[in-house]
Design a protein around this motif. Structure first.
Motif, PDB file in Angstrom:
ATOM      1  N   ASP A  65       0.763  -1.139  -0.015  1.00 31.93           N
ATOM      2  CA  ASP A  65      -0.017  -0.106  -0.009  1.00 31.93           C
ATOM      3  C   ASP A  65       0.854   1.209   0.022  1.00 31.93           C
ATOM      4  O   ASP A  65       1.575   1.668   1.147  1.00 31.93           O
ATOM      5  CB  ASP A  65      -0.984   0.004   1.069  1.00 31.93           C
ATOM      6  CG  ASP A  65      -1.904   1.159   0.994  1.00 31.93           C
ATOM      7  OD1 ASP A  65      -1.988   1.980   0.146  1.00 31.93           O
ATOM      8  OD2 ASP A  65      -2.840   1.183   2.033  1.00 31.93           O
ATOM      9  N   ARG A  94      -0.167   4.228  -0.859  1.00 30.10           N
ATOM     10  CA  ARG A  94      -0.990   5.389  -0.900  1.00 30.10           C
ATOM     11  C   ARG A  94      -0.414   6.485   0.259  1.00 30.10           C
ATOM     12  O   ARG A  94      -0.272   5.943   1.316  1.00 30.10           O
ATOM     13  CB  ARG A  94      -2.459   5.279  -0.927  1.00 30.10           C
ATOM     14  CG  ARG A  94      -3.134   4.619  -1.737  1.00 30.10           C
ATOM     15  CD  ARG A  94      -4.464   4.099  -1.540  1.00 30.10           C
ATOM     16  NE  ARG A  94      -4.551   3.113  -0.635  1.00 30.10           N
ATOM     17  CZ  ARG A  94      -5.724   2.543  -0.389  1.00 30.10           C
ATOM     18  NH1 ARG A  94      -7.036   2.732  -0.857  1.00 30.10           N
ATOM     19  NH2 ARG A  94      -5.709   1.501   0.828  1.00 30.10           N
ATOM     20  N   ARG A 132      -3.316   7.148  -5.833  1.00 34.03           N
ATOM     21  CA  ARG A 132      -4.128   5.869  -6.234  1.00 34.03           C
ATOM     22  C   ARG A 132      -2.954   4.942  -6.828  1.00 34.03           C
ATOM     23  O   ARG A 132      -1.826   5.544  -7.411  1.00 34.03           O
ATOM     24  CB  ARG A 132      -5.065   6.402  -7.250  1.00 34.03           C
ATOM     25  CG  ARG A 132      -5.691   5.271  -8.011  1.00 34.03           C
ATOM     26  CD  ARG A 132      -6.894   5.630  -9.061  1.00 34.03           C
ATOM     27  NE  ARG A 132      -6.121   6.457 -10.130  1.00 34.03           N
ATOM     28  CZ  ARG A 132      -5.827   6.034 -11.328  1.00 34.03           C
ATOM     29  NH1 ARG A 132      -6.308   4.182 -11.264  1.00 34.03           N
ATOM     30  NH2 ARG A 132      -5.407   6.342 -12.287  1.00 34.03           N
ATOM     31  N   GLN A 133      -3.169   3.552  -6.978  1.00 30.88           N
ATOM     32  CA  GLN A 133      -2.326   2.606  -7.642  1.00 30.88           C
ATOM     33  C   GLN A 133      -2.867   1.606  -8.092  1.00 30.88           C
ATOM     34  O   GLN A 133      -4.124   1.311  -7.762  1.00 30.88           O
ATOM     35  CB  GLN A 133      -1.388   2.310  -6.420  1.00 30.88           C
ATOM     36  CG  GLN A 133      -2.165   1.303  -5.389  1.00 30.88           C
ATOM     37  CD  GLN A 133      -1.147   1.019  -4.065  1.00 30.88           C
ATOM     38  OE1 GLN A 133      -0.414   1.724  -3.477  1.00 30.88           O
ATOM     39  NE2 GLN A 133      -1.013  -0.464  -3.887  1.00 30.88           N
ATOM     40  N   ASP A 134      -2.313   1.112  -9.258  1.00 31.67           N
ATOM     41  CA  ASP A 134      -2.870  -0.229  -9.850  1.00 31.67           C
ATOM     42  C   ASP A 134      -2.014  -0.904 -10.126  1.00 31.67           C
ATOM     43  O   ASP A 134      -0.971  -0.820 -10.902  1.00 31.67           O
ATOM     44  CB  ASP A 134      -3.658   0.620 -11.254  1.00 31.67           C
ATOM     45  CG  ASP A 134      -4.238  -0.738 -11.793  1.00 31.67           C
ATOM     46  OD1 ASP A 134      -4.644  -1.929 -11.111  1.00 31.67           O
ATOM     47  OD2 ASP A 134      -4.595  -0.500 -13.077  1.00 31.67           O
ATOM     48  N   PRO A 135      -1.844  -2.223  -9.872  1.00 33.42           N
ATOM     49  CA  PRO A 135      -3.010  -2.792  -8.855  1.00 33.42           C
ATOM     50  C   PRO A 135      -3.090  -2.204  -7.607  1.00 33.42           C
ATOM     51  O   PRO A 135      -2.234  -1.820  -6.956  1.00 33.42           O
ATOM     52  CB  PRO A 135      -2.461  -4.396  -8.781  1.00 33.42           C
ATOM     53  CG  PRO A 135      -1.459  -4.653  -9.710  1.00 33.42           C
ATOM     54  CD  PRO A 135      -0.836  -3.123  -9.953  1.00 33.42           C
ATOM     55  N   GLY A 136      -4.210  -2.460  -7.024  1.00 31.95           N
ATOM     56  CA  GLY A 136      -4.374  -1.890  -5.400  1.00 31.95           C
ATOM     57  C   GLY A 136      -3.496  -2.755  -4.291  1.00 31.95           C
ATOM     58  O   GLY A 136      -3.029  -3.867  -4.826  1.00 31.95           O
ATOM     59  N   PRO A 137      -3.585  -2.310  -3.389  1.00 32.56           N
ATOM     60  CA  PRO A 137      -2.947  -3.085  -2.172  1.00 32.56           C
ATOM     61  C   PRO A 137      -3.247  -4.205  -1.886  1.00 32.56           C
ATOM     62  O   PRO A 137      -4.635  -4.711  -2.012  1.00 32.56           O
ATOM     63  CB  PRO A 137      -3.359  -2.143  -1.031  1.00 32.56           C
ATOM     64  CG  PRO A 137      -3.558  -0.715  -1.624  1.00 32.56           C
ATOM     65  CD  PRO A 137      -4.337  -1.059  -2.744  1.00 32.56           C
TER      66      PRO A 137
END
Length: 239
Positions: free
Chosen positions: A190, A192, A221-226
């Motif tokens: 994660d 963020r 925001r990040q992709d993929p998510g945590p």
């Protein structure tokens, strides 16, 4: 002829007769020694021919040796799938050998096919497993490779039949062997709220490409998510 001369003749005649008797006794003694005593001595230590007892039942072979004036030496059992259990595999000295009477003949007796249980191979190297199978008279069957990060390269994961079981008539054992998994997966952290430069540096250390969108200094925001899976070579978006 005077009395003195007669007396001398009688004395010489007695001596001649005594010598003749002694000579006759010696001749008879020599004849007895040659014809009676010596044959007994020679026969007692004579040579005999070793009979063939190979492939005969153990008891029969021992009886034949004794009939020939020989004795069974060491009798040792050996596993031999080619010779029925209880039969003589080999003898030493071999058949036809001339030996002294009373000599011991060593025998190897078949105990039949060996019990060839599959050994415990899991966790051992593939090479070690091959040697262990060969030592027990077993053969290597089908080898299946499984890509996994839980086992070292070339480490045996399992065998078929498993350890402690008997193989089939062919004596083959199949192996499942691990090999390095080139597709290593990681869990997406994660990021963020973290600086995107720091997040990108950590991702690039494991071979992940980073695409930065926006002009923000921190990750929103990040992709993929945590918690999502990531692997070397894939692209992660940080915004």
């Amino acid at each position: 002829m005077t009395g003195t001369r007669r007396t001398r003749l009688r004395i010489w005649g007695g001596r001649i007769w005594l010598l003749a008797r002694i000579g006759l006794g010696l001749a008879l003694g020599a004849l007895l020694l040659d014809r009676v005593v010596m044959p007994q001595v020679v026969r007692h230590g004579s040579d005999v021919i070793v009979p063939s007892v190979t492939d005969r039942p153990e008891e029969t072979g021992i009886a034949l040796l004794r009939e020939a004036g020989l004795a069974p030496g060491s009798v040792r059992g050996v596993p031999d799938p080619q010779v029925a259990a209880g039969r003589i595999v080999s003898q030493d000295p071999p058949a036809g050998t001339r030996v002294r009477e009373g000599r011991g003949v060593h025998l190897l007796v078949s105990r039949g096919s060996p019990v060839r249980e599959v050994p415990a191979l899991a966790g051992k190297s593939f090479r070690h497993a091959q040697l262990e199978l060969s030592r027990r008279g077993l053969g290597l069957g089908r080898v299946t490779r499984l890509a996994t990060s839980l086992r070292a390269d070339g480490e045996v994961i399992a065998s078929r039949p498993p350890a402690g079981r008997l193989p089939g008539p062919d004596g083959l054992v199949d192996l499942l062997v691990g090999e390095p998994n080139p597709q290593r997966f990681y869990v997406m952290p994660d990021f963020r709220g973290a600086r995107w430069q720091e997040a990108a540096a950590r991702l690039r250390q494991i071979g992940v490409r980073v695409s930065h969108w926006g002009a923000h200094d921190r990750v929103f925001r990040q992709d993929p998510g945590p918690g999502g899976p990531i692997r070397p070579g894939m692209t992660v978006i940080l915004d």
